[in-house]
Design a protein around this motif. Structure first.
Motif: not given
Length: 119
Positions: A22-25, A70-80
């Protein structure tokens, strides 16, 4: 541009794994609390997982021990990450952000991703 853009999903055999992204835009804060929901055919949308800014994760009992958010703040993504999948996990999966996690206070849903688990 969708505020929450999902990718991943598909068809897998029981016992297999899939990962959703899930990309946060745009108007979504990069550190917003993001939740995952799913909706099976004929069922109500149900909560399955949530991750906060500090990576604190919460899970529904139905997926605890099998799914990991989980999440990657730098890439602004959340994973399941979904492991040990069962046929009853078949559903459309959505990521979600509440108004407190967006610039203008609106809540947003991702477009939905189909996950199908065959027996």
């Amino acid at each position: 541009q969708a505020q929450l853009a999902q990718s991943g999903g598909g068809l897998v055999q029981a016992g297999g794994s899939l990962r959703l992204s899930c990309a946060l835009n745009g108007n979504v804060y990069g550190d917003a609390t993001i939740s995952w929901f799913r909706q099976g055919l004929g069922n109500q949308r149900e909560f399955i997982a949530r991750i906060t800014e500090t990576h604190t994760a919460t899970y529904a009992d139905s997926v605890k021990g099998r799914f990991t958010v989980s999440r990657d703040h730098e890439r602004k993504k959340v994973y399941l990450q979904m492991d040990s999948l069962k046929p009853e996990d078949t559903a459309v999966y959505f990521c979600y952000v509440g108004g407190s996690g967006t610039i203008y206070g609106f809540e947003y849903w991702g477009q939905g991703t189909q996950v199908t688990v065959s027996s």
